[in-house]
Design a protein around this motif. Structure first.
Motif, short mmCIF file in Angstrom:
data_model
loop_
_atom_site.label_atom_id
_atom_site.label_comp_id
_atom_site.label_asym_id
_atom_site.label_seq_id
_atom_site.Cartn_x
_atom_site.Cartn_y
_atom_site.Cartn_z
N GLY A 8 8.16 0.08 -19.60
CA GLY A 8 7.37 0.86 -20.56
C GLY A 8 6.67 2.00 -19.86
N ALA A 9 5.36 2.04 -20.00
CA ALA A 9 4.57 3.11 -19.39
C ALA A 9 3.96 2.69 -18.06
CB ALA A 9 3.47 3.54 -20.36
N TRP A 10 4.44 1.60 -17.47
CA TRP A 10 3.90 1.08 -16.22
C TRP A 10 4.97 1.05 -15.14
CZ3 TRP A 10 -1.17 -0.29 -15.38
CH2 TRP A 10 -2.00 -0.30 -16.50
N LYS A 11 4.54 1.25 -13.93
CA LYS A 11 5.42 1.26 -12.77
C LYS A 11 4.88 0.25 -11.76
CE LYS A 11 7.19 4.59 -9.40
NZ LYS A 11 7.08 5.98 -8.97
N GLU A 71 -7.00 -5.78 -10.74
CA GLU A 71 -6.85 -5.98 -9.30
C GLU A 71 -5.51 -5.43 -8.81
OE1 GLU A 71 -7.85 -7.10 -5.46
OE2 GLU A 71 -9.10 -6.94 -7.24
N ALA A 72 -4.45 -5.60 -9.61
CA ALA A 72 -3.14 -5.05 -9.23
C ALA A 72 -3.19 -3.52 -9.19
CB ALA A 72 -2.07 -5.53 -10.20
N MET A 73 -3.95 -2.92 -10.10
CA MET A 73 -4.11 -1.46 -10.07
C MET A 73 -4.91 -1.04 -8.84
SD MET A 73 -4.72 -0.44 -14.05
CE MET A 73 -5.09 1.24 -13.67
N ARG A 74 -5.97 -1.81 -8.53
CA ARG A 74 -6.81 -1.48 -7.38
C ARG A 74 -6.01 -1.55 -6.08
NH1 ARG A 74 -9.57 -3.31 -3.41
NH2 ARG A 74 -9.13 -5.51 -3.66
N ARG A 75 -5.14 -2.54 -5.99
CA ARG A 75 -4.30 -2.70 -4.79
C ARG A 75 -3.06 -1.81 -4.83
NH1 ARG A 75 -4.11 -9.14 -3.39
NH2 ARG A 75 -6.34 -9.54 -3.54
N GLN A 76 -2.90 -1.04 -5.87
CA GLN A 76 -1.78 -0.12 -6.07
C GLN A 76 -0.44 -0.85 -6.12
OE1 GLN A 76 -2.21 2.90 -3.09
NE2 GLN A 76 -3.93 3.86 -4.15
N ILE A 77 -0.47 -2.05 -6.70
CA ILE A 77 0.77 -2.78 -6.95
C ILE A 77 1.41 -2.24 -8.22
CG2 ILE A 77 1.75 -5.06 -7.46
CD1 ILE A 77 -0.54 -6.26 -5.78
N ILE A 78 0.59 -1.93 -9.20
CA ILE A 78 1.07 -1.33 -10.44
C ILE A 78 0.28 -0.06 -10.71
CG2 ILE A 78 1.78 -3.52 -11.45
CD1 ILE A 78 -0.71 -3.38 -13.25
N SER A 79 0.89 0.84 -11.45
CA SER A 79 0.18 2.07 -11.84
C SER A 79 0.74 2.54 -13.17
CB SER A 79 0.37 3.15 -10.78
OG SER A 79 1.73 3.45 -10.61
N PRO A 80 -0.17 2.96 -14.06
CA PRO A 80 0.33 3.49 -15.33
C PRO A 80 0.96 4.86 -15.12
CG PRO A 80 -2.06 3.56 -15.27
CD PRO A 80 -1.60 2.90 -14.01
N MET A 81 2.07 5.08 -15.75
CA MET A 81 2.76 6.35 -15.60
C MET A 81 2.05 7.47 -16.36
SD MET A 81 6.66 4.96 -15.50
CE MET A 81 7.38 6.55 -15.62
N PHE A 83 -0.86 8.43 -15.80
CA PHE A 83 -1.74 9.17 -14.91
C PHE A 83 -1.24 10.59 -14.69
CE2 PHE A 83 -3.79 5.36 -12.62
CZ PHE A 83 -4.88 5.43 -13.46
N VAL A 84 0.07 10.75 -14.68
CA VAL A 84 0.65 12.08 -14.51
C VAL A 84 0.27 12.97 -15.69
CG1 VAL A 84 2.81 13.36 -14.30
CG2 VAL A 84 2.55 11.17 -13.14
N LEU A 85 0.41 12.44 -16.90
CA LEU A 85 0.06 13.20 -18.08
C LEU A 85 -1.44 13.48 -18.12
CD1 LEU A 85 0.89 14.44 -20.78
CD2 LEU A 85 0.58 12.20 -21.81
N ALA A 86 -2.25 12.49 -17.76
CA ALA A 86 -3.70 12.68 -17.76
C ALA A 86 -4.12 13.74 -16.75
CB ALA A 86 -4.40 11.37 -17.47
N SER A 87 -3.47 13.75 -15.60
CA SER A 87 -3.82 14.76 -14.60
C SER A 87 -3.40 16.16 -15.05
CB SER A 87 -3.17 14.42 -13.25
OG SER A 87 -1.77 14.44 -13.36
N LEU A 88 -2.28 16.26 -15.76
CA LEU A 88 -1.88 17.56 -16.29
C LEU A 88 -2.88 18.07 -17.32
CD1 LEU A 88 1.98 17.15 -16.70
CD2 LEU A 88 0.79 18.63 -15.10
N ILE A 89 -3.34 17.17 -18.17
CA ILE A 89 -4.34 17.56 -19.17
C ILE A 89 -5.63 17.96 -18.50
CG2 ILE A 89 -5.76 16.67 -21.07
CD1 ILE A 89 -3.30 15.02 -21.91
#
Length: 127
Positions: A8-11, A71-81, A83-89
């Motif tokens: 989905g929207a997660w990596k 915790e998985a996001m903090r350890r960079q095991i998973i990341s929502p995709m 973030f790219v769109l949010a950074s562009l905005i």
């Protein structure tokens, strides 16, 4: 090259402490799916999904699924995709383009309507 799993929207990134199935189920849980929905999606029993998520929570040192995702996001095991769109905005907003900003409408004035009653129309109380 690091292996990744996209759901989905997660990596998710393999080789950072979680087994591939645990990572797959974690990505589905990050999307808000229940164990039954994840089981139906992957063709396994719901208790299998619950066990894998339990193992992932143990490995990450947490007791709740929401804490597991955080915790998985903090350890960079998973990341929502996204973030790219949010950074562009965010970059677009920094540049100063006013077209993206939403202006609030001014609230309409609410005026009370007072009805004048003539003396003759008023109800009278008689004893």
């Amino acid at each position: 090259m690091e292996a990744t799993i996209v759901n989905g929207a997660w990596k998710g990134h393999l080789g950072r402490g979680l087994a591939p199935r645990e990572l797959q189920y974690l990505l589905s849980a990050a999307q808000g799916k229940t164990a039954k929905e994840i089981a139906r999606l992957h063709g396994v029993a719901a208790c299998t999904v619950a066990k894998r998520l339990s193992c992932a929570m143990f490995k990450l040192g947490v007791n709740r699924q929401t804490a597991m995702v955080a915790e998985a996001m903090r350890r960079q095991i998973i990341s929502p995709m996204c973030f790219v769109l949010a950074s562009l905005i965010a970059m677009h907003a920094v540049i100063g383009e006013d077209a993206m900003r939403r202006d609030r409408r001014t609230p309409e004035r609410r005026t009370a309507q007072v009805r004048m009653v003539r003396q003759a129309e008023r109800p009278t109380l008689t004893a």
